[in-house]
Design a protein around this motif. Structure first.
Motif, PDB file in Angstrom:
ATOM      1  N   GLU A   1      -2.272   0.584 -12.280  1.00 20.37           N
ATOM      2  CA  GLU A   1      -1.713   0.041 -11.038  1.00 20.37           C
ATOM      3  C   GLU A   1      -1.621  -1.475 -11.156  1.00 20.37           C
ATOM      4  N   PHE A   2      -0.411  -1.995 -11.033  1.00 21.07           N
ATOM      5  CA  PHE A   2      -0.206  -3.441 -11.015  1.00 21.07           C
ATOM      6  C   PHE A   2       0.287  -3.820  -9.618  1.00 21.07           C
ATOM      7  N   ASP A   3      -0.635  -4.345  -8.817  1.00 24.98           N
ATOM      8  CA  ASP A   3      -0.294  -4.687  -7.436  1.00 24.98           C
ATOM      9  C   ASP A   3       0.600  -5.911  -7.340  1.00 24.98           C
ATOM     10  N   LYS A   4       0.660  -6.691  -8.394  1.00 29.61           N
ATOM     11  CA  LYS A   4       1.455  -7.914  -8.361  1.00 29.61           C
ATOM     12  C   LYS A   4       1.978  -8.221  -9.749  1.00 29.61           C
TER      13      LYS A   4
ATOM     14  N   VAL B   1      -3.032   6.922   2.283  1.00 29.72           N
ATOM     15  CA  VAL B   1      -4.070   5.965   1.898  1.00 29.72           C
ATOM     16  C   VAL B   1      -3.708   4.594   2.455  1.00 29.72           C
ATOM     17  N   PRO B   2      -4.378   4.135   3.526  1.00 29.85           N
ATOM     18  CA  PRO B   2      -4.012   2.863   4.128  1.00 29.85           C
ATOM     19  C   PRO B   2      -4.458   1.660   3.313  1.00 29.85           C
ATOM     20  N   TYR B   3      -5.540   1.800   2.560  1.00 31.05           N
ATOM     21  CA  TYR B   3      -6.055   0.696   1.761  1.00 31.05           C
ATOM     22  C   TYR B   3      -6.715   1.294   0.538  1.00 31.05           C
ATOM     23  N   ARG B   4      -6.017   1.266  -0.583  1.00 32.86           N
ATOM     24  CA  ARG B   4      -6.437   2.001  -1.763  1.00 32.86           C
ATOM     25  C   ARG B   4      -7.808   1.552  -2.277  1.00 32.86           C
ATOM     26  N   LYS B   5      -8.051   0.261  -2.334  1.00 33.07           N
ATOM     27  CA  LYS B   5      -9.313  -0.217  -2.897  1.00 33.07           C
ATOM     28  C   LYS B   5     -10.516   0.301  -2.115  1.00 33.07           C
ATOM     29  N   ALA B   6     -10.389   0.371  -0.794  1.00 31.27           N
ATOM     30  CA  ALA B   6     -11.490   0.877   0.015  1.00 31.27           C
ATOM     31  C   ALA B   6     -11.708   2.368  -0.229  1.00 31.27           C
ATOM     32  N   VAL B   7     -10.615   3.124  -0.361  1.00 31.50           N
ATOM     33  CA  VAL B   7     -10.741   4.557  -0.645  1.00 31.50           C
ATOM     34  C   VAL B   7     -11.340   4.770  -2.027  1.00 31.50           C
ATOM     35  N   TYR B   8     -10.896   3.989  -3.006  1.00 32.59           N
ATOM     36  CA  TYR B   8     -11.443   4.105  -4.358  1.00 32.59           C
ATOM     37  C   TYR B   8     -12.948   3.834  -4.365  1.00 32.59           C
ATOM     38  N   ALA B   9     -13.354   2.835  -3.599  1.00 39.31           N
ATOM     39  CA  ALA B   9     -14.772   2.477  -3.564  1.00 39.31           C
ATOM     40  C   ALA B   9     -15.618   3.556  -2.907  1.00 39.31           C
TER      41      ALA B   9
ATOM     42  N   GLU C   1       0.814  -1.206   0.000  1.00 34.24           N
ATOM     43  CA  GLU C   1       0.000   0.000   0.000  1.00 34.24           C
ATOM     44  C   GLU C   1       0.852   1.264   0.000  1.00 34.24           C
ATOM     45  N   LEU C   2       1.783   1.377   0.927  1.00 35.24           N
ATOM     46  CA  LEU C   2       2.629   2.565   0.984  1.00 35.24           C
ATOM     47  C   LEU C   2       3.533   2.659  -0.234  1.00 35.24           C
ATOM     48  N   SER C   3       4.032   1.527  -0.708  1.00 33.08           N
ATOM     49  CA  SER C   3       4.901   1.530  -1.880  1.00 33.08           C
ATOM     50  C   SER C   3       4.149   2.011  -3.115  1.00 33.08           C
ATOM     51  N   MET C   4       2.932   1.525  -3.304  1.00 37.15           N
ATOM     52  CA  MET C   4       2.160   1.951  -4.463  1.00 37.15           C
ATOM     53  C   MET C   4       1.735   3.408  -4.332  1.00 37.15           C
ATOM     54  N   ASN C   5       1.480   3.874  -3.111  1.00 35.95           N
ATOM     55  CA  ASN C   5       1.202   5.292  -2.917  1.00 35.95           C
ATOM     56  C   ASN C   5       2.366   6.139  -3.404  1.00 35.95           C
ATOM     57  N   ALA C   6       3.582   5.696  -3.097  1.00 35.90           N
ATOM     58  CA  ALA C   6       4.774   6.425  -3.536  1.00 35.90           C
ATOM     59  C   ALA C   6       4.882   6.420  -5.054  1.00 35.90           C
TER      60      ALA C   6
ATOM     61  N   ASN D   1      -6.972  -3.147  10.022  1.00 37.66           N
ATOM     62  CA  ASN D   1      -7.148  -1.697   9.975  1.00 37.66           C
ATOM     63  C   ASN D   1      -8.288  -1.309   9.043  1.00 37.66           C
ATOM     64  N   SER D   2      -8.400  -2.006   7.917  1.00 36.19           N
ATOM     65  CA  SER D   2      -9.448  -1.683   6.951  1.00 36.19           C
ATOM     66  C   SER D   2     -10.831  -1.983   7.508  1.00 36.19           C
ATOM     67  N   LEU D   3     -10.958  -3.097   8.208  1.00 32.96           N
ATOM     68  CA  LEU D   3     -12.253  -3.439   8.801  1.00 32.96           C
ATOM     69  C   LEU D   3     -12.652  -2.419   9.862  1.00 32.96           C
TER      70      LEU D   3
END
Length: 311
Positions: free
Chosen positions: A99-102, A178-186, A82-87, A220-222
């Protein structure tokens, strides 16, 4: 070869952590699709402190790229996806950002352009998702999350996604980290879409560092993005009230029937149950506060060592 290439500048941000076995083929695949369909693009590889030869693989790949920018963003220490992709997203300059998470080539080549073309139809966030998550832990997490969140957009396992520049700016305006990108996007209020595909390969095993990071992120997301904490607190409060009522009835019965002298046992039992419930509620409240304080008062959570421009 496509004659009329897309004019939009696109950025491809890729998370890399010890992926030397599949990285070369994946980069070749992504670059082939991008160079065939876009006039201008960049590839940003976020190196999350890989201990294998992943960086060397990227460097060798960059030598084969002629008309695009290839960069490696080196994280100072292992900080998770999460932090790496934010950067990486902060560094990207594209009108659209992949965004390619993997590192996973299990999707058909044409899917990447299908995701992009869908975004041109008014969807600011378009994801590519396998038909079924392969890990039982992922299926369990998303089931619990979606039931607890109750949102219109249901989260699921995703392989990659594309964000419009408006989506990137919207997310940055919502929160500094952004601690959890998918949740923020949603929850960003923009139009989203998901394209489902049949995966071609099974996902590899994940390391212990990533497992621990995923567990922390899931918890944290929950707490942050769902009302699960409130539900648990309410349930514990209900149990306390029921226990207090039963103990009250029991105390009255003992008083009427046995007439104890002191009533020490009943009092201590009541206090132990009451304090147990109170401390459980306090633990959830403290977790809420710690996550909120971290989000509000921490400007940047990730720390980068440097950016290595290869092309």
């Amino acid at each position: 070869m496509t004659e009329n290439k897309e004019k939009n500048f696109v950025s491809a941000v890729l998370y890399v952590h010890n992926e030397k076995e599949r990285l070369a083929d994946f980069l070749k695949k992504i670059n082939g699709i991008l160079t065939e369909n876009f006039e201008h693009y960049e590839i940003i590889c976020v190196n999350d402190q890989s201990t294998d030869e992943s960086v060397q693989v990227i460097s060798e790949f960059a030598k084969t790229v002629e008309d695009a920018s290839v960069s490696i963003l080196h994280m100072s220490y292992y900080q998770g996806i999460e932090l790496s992709m934010n950067a990486g997203i902060d560094l990207a300059i594209g009108d659209f950002v992949f965004e390619f998470d993997k590192v996973s080539g299990d999707f058909p080549d044409e899917l990447l352009m299908q995701v992009y073309e869908t975004s041109l139809k008014g969807f600011d966030i378009v994801s590519a998702a396998p038909r079924r998550a392969q890990r039982w832990s992922s299926r369990l997490f998303y089931r619990v999350y979606n039931q607890a969140a109750g949102k219109r957009t249901m989260l699921r396992t995703e392989t990659f996604r594309i964000l419009s520049r408006r989506a990137v700016n919207r997310v940055h305006s919502m929160c500094q980290s952004v601690p959890y990108r998918k949740a923020v996007y949603a929850n960003c209020g923009l139009q989203t879409e998901t394209l489902v595909y049949e995966p071609r390969e099974r996902k590899g095993a994940i390391g212990p560092e990533e497992k621990e990071m995923r567990r922390d992120m899931a918890f944290n997301s929950l707490i942050l993005f769902t009302n699960l904490g409130y539900q648990v607190s309410s349930f514990l409060a209900g149990i306390m009230m029921l226990a207090a009522l039963l103990i009250g009835v029991y105390t009255v019965a003992i008083f009427v029937g046995a007439r104890p002298v002191e009533g020490w046992t009943t009092t201590m039992l009541f206090l132990s149950l009451a304090f147990f419930g109170v401390f459980a509620i306090f633990a959830i409240i403290i977790k809420y506060l710690s996550v909120l304080i971290e989000l509000v008062f921490t400007k940047q959570q990730y720390v980068i060592e440097g950016v290595e421009k290869l092309k």
